[in-house]
Design a protein around this motif. Structure first.
Motif, mmCIF file in Angstrom:
data_model
loop_
_atom_site.group_PDB
_atom_site.id
_atom_site.type_symbol
_atom_site.label_atom_id
_atom_site.label_comp_id
_atom_site.label_asym_id
_atom_site.label_seq_id
_atom_site.Cartn_x
_atom_site.Cartn_y
_atom_site.Cartn_z
ATOM 1 N N UNK A 51 17.029 11.027 -5.963
ATOM 2 C CA UNK A 51 15.710 11.068 -6.588
ATOM 3 C C UNK A 51 14.735 10.426 -5.609
ATOM 4 N N UNK A 52 13.858 11.222 -5.032
ATOM 5 C CA UNK A 52 12.943 10.749 -3.990
ATOM 6 C C UNK A 52 11.503 10.924 -4.456
ATOM 7 N N UNK A 53 10.716 9.843 -4.332
ATOM 8 C CA UNK A 53 9.300 9.896 -4.712
ATOM 9 C C UNK A 53 8.468 9.222 -3.630
ATOM 10 N N UNK A 54 7.176 9.577 -3.576
ATOM 11 C CA UNK A 54 6.249 8.828 -2.734
ATOM 12 C C UNK A 54 6.080 7.443 -3.330
ATOM 13 N N UNK A 55 6.005 6.438 -2.459
ATOM 14 C CA UNK A 55 5.900 5.064 -2.943
ATOM 15 C C UNK A 55 4.940 4.298 -2.031
ATOM 16 N N UNK A 56 3.666 4.661 -2.119
ATOM 17 C CA UNK A 56 2.670 3.981 -1.305
ATOM 18 C C UNK A 56 2.399 2.587 -1.861
ATOM 19 N N UNK A 57 2.120 1.666 -0.968
ATOM 20 C CA UNK A 57 1.848 0.285 -1.346
ATOM 21 C C UNK A 57 0.497 -0.120 -0.797
ATOM 22 N N UNK A 58 -0.310 -0.767 -1.625
ATOM 23 C CA UNK A 58 -1.613 -1.252 -1.179
ATOM 24 C C UNK A 58 -1.464 -2.227 -0.014
ATOM 25 N N UNK A 59 -0.336 -2.961 0.009
ATOM 26 C CA UNK A 59 -0.141 -3.983 1.035
ATOM 27 C C UNK A 59 0.586 -3.471 2.275
ATOM 28 N N UNK A 60 1.487 -2.512 2.093
ATOM 29 C CA UNK A 60 2.292 -2.045 3.216
ATOM 30 C C UNK A 60 1.930 -0.635 3.677
ATOM 31 N N UNK A 61 1.240 0.127 2.844
ATOM 32 C CA UNK A 61 0.814 1.447 3.275
ATOM 33 C C UNK A 61 1.673 2.572 2.741
ATOM 34 N N UNK A 62 1.753 3.637 3.509
ATOM 35 C CA UNK A 62 2.408 4.865 3.076
ATOM 36 C C UNK A 62 3.917 4.667 3.005
ATOM 37 N N UNK A 63 4.514 5.061 1.867
ATOM 38 C CA UNK A 63 5.938 4.815 1.697
ATOM 39 C C UNK A 63 6.654 5.871 0.882
ATOM 40 N N UNK A 64 7.948 5.637 0.718
ATOM 41 C CA UNK A 64 8.821 6.552 -0.018
ATOM 42 C C UNK A 64 9.925 5.714 -0.656
ATOM 43 N N UNK A 65 10.431 6.191 -1.808
ATOM 44 C CA UNK A 65 11.551 5.505 -2.462
ATOM 45 C C UNK A 65 12.585 6.535 -2.890
ATOM 46 N N UNK A 66 13.848 6.156 -2.774
ATOM 47 C CA UNK A 66 14.914 7.017 -3.277
ATOM 48 C C UNK A 66 15.892 6.210 -4.109
#
Length: 202
Positions: free
Chosen positions: A124-139
């Motif tokens: 299960x993969x989703x975009x996971x952007x963070x205000x503090x770390x920037x562009x991200x992804x989570x699985x």
């Protein structure tokens, strides 16, 4: 390249703790002291406390082993401990940093093991952007562990920190699938609490 920064968090410090990575003279003694103090702290926060001193000792031994052995077996720059209840399994979160390379989408997908072999189903993969770390992804990935000979679950976060030219991965793994999936919301909240802490001593 030298990694000249670490990650910081403003999450509850009695639930999310840093695990020391110690080397050199006196490391064993300091590691043991940290593990004992942390075990005592976690048990003191429960309403009923430990049933015996053996529970404090047992948790301390687990923490000490985690601090000592994890960096020996896995490339890691930083370790965090998630321990909301000392009566339950705690989770170790591994942080690994490397120089950014390639396209963002391709690299983040690789870091969260989107297409890694061994999965029992598509992660299960989703975009996971963070205000503090920037562009991200989570699985969330289920796979068969060759060591444990059991189905395990890993929760994997990755970000490209453009300002530092760094690709970062945060990961935890457990055989206790029910317990790990029950805490996903807490993991997400922790991941979004992370920020870059400049390390001038590095």
């Amino acid at each position: 390249m030298k990694i000249r920064f670490a990650l910081d968090t403003d999450s509850d410090p009695t639930v999310w703790l840093g695990i020391p990575i110690l080397e050199g003279r006196g490391a064993s003694r300091e590691r043991k002291k940290w593990a004992r103090r942390t075990s005592e702290l976690l048990w003191s926060l429960t309403a009923e406390g430990p049933e015996s001193k053996n529970q404090i000792k047992s948790l301390a031994q687990e923490l000490e082993a985690t601090s000592e052995l994890t960096p020996q077996t896995i490339p890691v720059h930083q370790l965090f401990l998630y321990a909301p209840d000392p009566r339950r399994e705690f989770f170790t979160f591994l942080v690994h940093l490397d120089a950014s390379e390639g396209s963002v989408e391709t690299r983040l997908a690789e870091l969260v093991q989107k297409d890694a072999p061994g999965a029992v189903q598509d992660p299960e993969v989703i975009d996971f952007d963070s205000e503090r770390l920037g562009r991200g992804m989570r699985s969330i990935r289920y796979f068969v562990s060759s060591k444990a000979e059991a189905i395990c679950c890993s929760v994997n976060y990755a970000w490209r920190i453009e300002s530092h030219g760094i690709d970062l991965v945060l990961r935890t793994i457990s055989e206790n699938i029910g317990w790990i999936t029950a805490n996903i919301d807490e993991f997400d909240e922790f991941a979004r609490s992370l920020s870059v802490l400049e390390d001038d001593s590095a």
